[in-house]
Design a protein around this motif. Structure first.
Motif, mmCIF file in Angstrom:
data_model
loop_
_atom_site.group_PDB
_atom_site.id
_atom_site.type_symbol
_atom_site.label_atom_id
_atom_site.label_comp_id
_atom_site.label_asym_id
_atom_site.label_seq_id
_atom_site.Cartn_x
_atom_site.Cartn_y
_atom_site.Cartn_z
ATOM 1 N N GLN A 108 1.869 -2.724 4.326
ATOM 2 C CA GLN A 108 0.932 -3.498 3.492
ATOM 3 C C GLN A 108 -0.494 -3.197 3.941
ATOM 4 O O GLN A 108 -0.730 -2.892 5.118
ATOM 5 C CB GLN A 108 1.153 -5.012 3.661
ATOM 6 C CG GLN A 108 2.584 -5.480 3.574
ATOM 7 C CD GLN A 108 3.163 -5.351 2.187
ATOM 8 O OE1 GLN A 108 2.422 -5.255 1.202
ATOM 9 N NE2 GLN A 108 4.486 -5.319 2.095
ATOM 10 N N GLU A 109 -1.406 -3.330 3.015
ATOM 11 C CA GLU A 109 -2.806 -3.081 3.337
ATOM 12 C C GLU A 109 -3.248 -3.982 4.493
ATOM 13 O O GLU A 109 -2.928 -5.163 4.525
ATOM 14 C CB GLU A 109 -3.666 -3.346 2.103
ATOM 15 C CG GLU A 109 -5.040 -2.801 2.295
ATOM 16 C CD GLU A 109 -5.815 -2.692 0.996
ATOM 17 O OE1 GLU A 109 -5.238 -2.910 -0.085
ATOM 18 O OE2 GLU A 109 -7.011 -2.395 1.106
ATOM 19 N N MET A 122 0.821 -1.211 0.000
ATOM 20 C CA MET A 122 0.000 0.000 0.000
ATOM 21 C C MET A 122 0.862 1.271 0.000
ATOM 22 O O MET A 122 0.622 2.197 -0.747
ATOM 23 C CB MET A 122 -0.868 -0.010 1.266
ATOM 24 C CG MET A 122 -1.685 1.218 1.462
ATOM 25 S SD MET A 122 -2.698 1.013 2.924
ATOM 26 C CE MET A 122 -4.266 1.530 2.317
ATOM 27 N N LEU A 150 -0.425 3.310 -3.080
ATOM 28 C CA LEU A 150 -1.389 2.709 -4.009
ATOM 29 C C LEU A 150 -0.994 2.983 -5.467
ATOM 30 O O LEU A 150 -1.793 3.485 -6.252
ATOM 31 C CB LEU A 150 -2.803 3.243 -3.742
ATOM 32 C CG LEU A 150 -3.400 2.946 -2.372
ATOM 33 C CD1 LEU A 150 -4.759 3.626 -2.221
ATOM 34 C CD2 LEU A 150 -3.552 1.443 -2.145
ATOM 35 N N THR A 161 -5.745 0.684 7.526
ATOM 36 C CA THR A 161 -4.326 0.374 7.735
ATOM 37 C C THR A 161 -3.719 1.473 8.607
ATOM 38 O O THR A 161 -4.101 2.631 8.485
ATOM 39 C CB THR A 161 -3.619 0.310 6.366
ATOM 40 O OG1 THR A 161 -4.341 -0.608 5.547
ATOM 41 C CG2 THR A 161 -2.178 -0.121 6.487
ATOM 42 N N LYS A 198 -7.855 5.419 4.162
ATOM 43 C CA LYS A 198 -7.445 4.029 3.971
ATOM 44 C C LYS A 198 -6.232 3.775 4.849
ATOM 45 O O LYS A 198 -6.014 2.675 5.337
ATOM 46 C CB LYS A 198 -7.070 3.789 2.511
ATOM 47 C CG LYS A 198 -8.207 4.001 1.536
ATOM 48 C CD LYS A 198 -7.746 3.597 0.130
ATOM 49 C CE LYS A 198 -8.875 3.726 -0.866
ATOM 50 N NZ LYS A 198 -8.999 5.127 -1.347
ATOM 51 N N LEU A 199 -5.414 4.824 5.007
ATOM 52 C CA LEU A 199 -4.196 4.736 5.825
ATOM 53 C C LEU A 199 -4.236 5.849 6.870
ATOM 54 O O LEU A 199 -4.386 7.019 6.531
ATOM 55 C CB LEU A 199 -2.967 4.910 4.914
ATOM 56 C CG LEU A 199 -1.601 4.967 5.608
ATOM 57 C CD1 LEU A 199 -1.287 3.664 6.341
ATOM 58 C CD2 LEU A 199 -0.501 5.266 4.580
#
Ligand code: ATP
Length: 235
Positions: free
Chosen positions: A25-26, A1, A61, A186, A154-155
Motif C-alpha cells: 500500500q502507498e 499501490m 497504480l 513507499t 514512488k516505490l
C-alpha cells in the motif's frame, strides 16, 4: 499501490517463483524475508522489468506492468537498488547520481533531489568527486540508494541493503530507509537480516523456495515462534 497476483517466474526450466502474491500500500515499508535462494531477488527483478513472469499479473497504480520494459517501469516511478550495490566504479559519486536522473526532464527538480540526497547522505557530499570504485562498502550502498532516489521513485525496491556491512553501518542504512519512507516514498525491502527488517517494516512476507509461506503485520511475525525459530536465530 502494487498488487502482485499469482506470478510464476522461470530461469529456463527452473521455476524460481511459484504463484507468488503480495501487496504494497502507498506509504508502507513492506519487507520480504527468506533464506538464500528463496526467490527474493527474483521477485524484485520481475517487478522492475528485468524478468518476465510466465503467469500471473502485476498491477502498479492501476496499470499492468508485468513484462513491460525496465525503462518504462522506472519512468512510472519504480526504482530498484540491486543486490551487491552495483555502482559505476570509474565514475565519480556525482556522475553516478546524475545517471540516476537520466530519464528526468525537470531539471529544477533534479537539482533539488541532488541536495536532498546529499542531506540524507552527508558522506556522499564529502566525496562527490571521488571515484565510486574507491568508496567503502557502506558508502557504495549509500550511493546505490542515492542513485535510485535521483530517479524520483514512488516505490523503492531495495535488495539486501545490509549485506556485508558492519553493524553500525547497517543501523545507519536502516535509519535512512525510514527517513526516505517518512518523506513519502513507499518501500519494498528484501532482507536476510530479518531482525532489522521486521523492526522497521509495517508488514512482512516470508518466502520459501519460491512461495509465500507467511505474511502479516511485522510485529506479529516478529513474535511468531515459527518465524523466530527459522529466521531470527531462535531469539
Ligand atoms: P539470496 O538471498 O541468496 O540472494 P534470493 O532469495 O534472492 O537469494 P534468488 O536470487 O531470487 O534468491 O534465486 C531464486 C532461485 O533462482 C535460486 O534457486 C537460484 O539459484 C535461481 N536463480 C537465480 N538466478 C538465476 C539465473 N540467472 N539462472 C538460473 N537460476 C537462477
Amino acid at each position: 499501490m502494487l498488487k502482485v497476483h499469482q506470478i510464476d517466474v522461470f530461469y529456463g526450466n527452473i521455476q524460481a517463483l511459484k504463484g507468488v502474491s503480495l501487496e504494497v500500500q502507498e506509504g508502507e515499508i513492506v519487507t520480504l524475508i527468506g533464506a538464500n535462494g528463496a526467490g527474493k531477488s527474483t521477485l524484485l527483478k520481475t517487478l522492475s522489468g528485468l524478468l518476465k513472469p510466465k503467469k500471473g499479473t502485476i498491477q502498479y497504480l492501476e496499470n499492468s506492468i508485468a513484462g513491460k520494459p525496465a525503462q518504462s517501469i522506472v519512468k512510472a516511478g519504480i526504482s530498484h537498488v540491486p543486490e551487491g550495490r552495483r555502482v559505476f566504479a570509474n565514475m565519480t559519486v556525482e556522475e553516478n547520481l546524475q545517471l540516476g536522473a537520466y530519464l528526468r526532464k525537470d531539471l529544477q527538480g533534479v537539482k533539488q533531489d541532488f541536495e536532498r540526497v546529499y542531506e540524507l547522505f552527508p558522506r556522499l557530499l564529502e566525496r562527490k568527486k571521488q571515484l565510486s570504485g574507491t568508496l567503502s562498502g557502506g558508502e557504495q550502498q549509500m550511493l546505490a540508494m542515492g542513485r535510485a532516489i535521483m530517479a524520483k521513485p514512488k516505490l523503492l525496491l531495495l535488495d539486501e541493503p545490509s549485506m556485508g556491512l558492519a553493524p553500525l553501518m547497517v543501523k545507519t542504512i536502516f535509519s535512512i530507509i525510514e527517513e526516505i519512507n517518512r518523506a513519502g516514498t513507499t518501500i519494498l525491502l528484501v532482507e536476510q537480516n530479518a531482525h532489522m527488517a521486521l523492526s522497521i517494516a509495517n508488514r512482512a512476507y516470508v518466502i520459501e523456495t519460491g512461495s509465500v509461506v507467511a505474511s502479516g503485520p511485522a510485529a506479529e511475525l516478529q513474535a511468531s515462534e515459527q518465524i523466530k525459530e527459522a529466521y531470527l536465530g531462535g531469539l
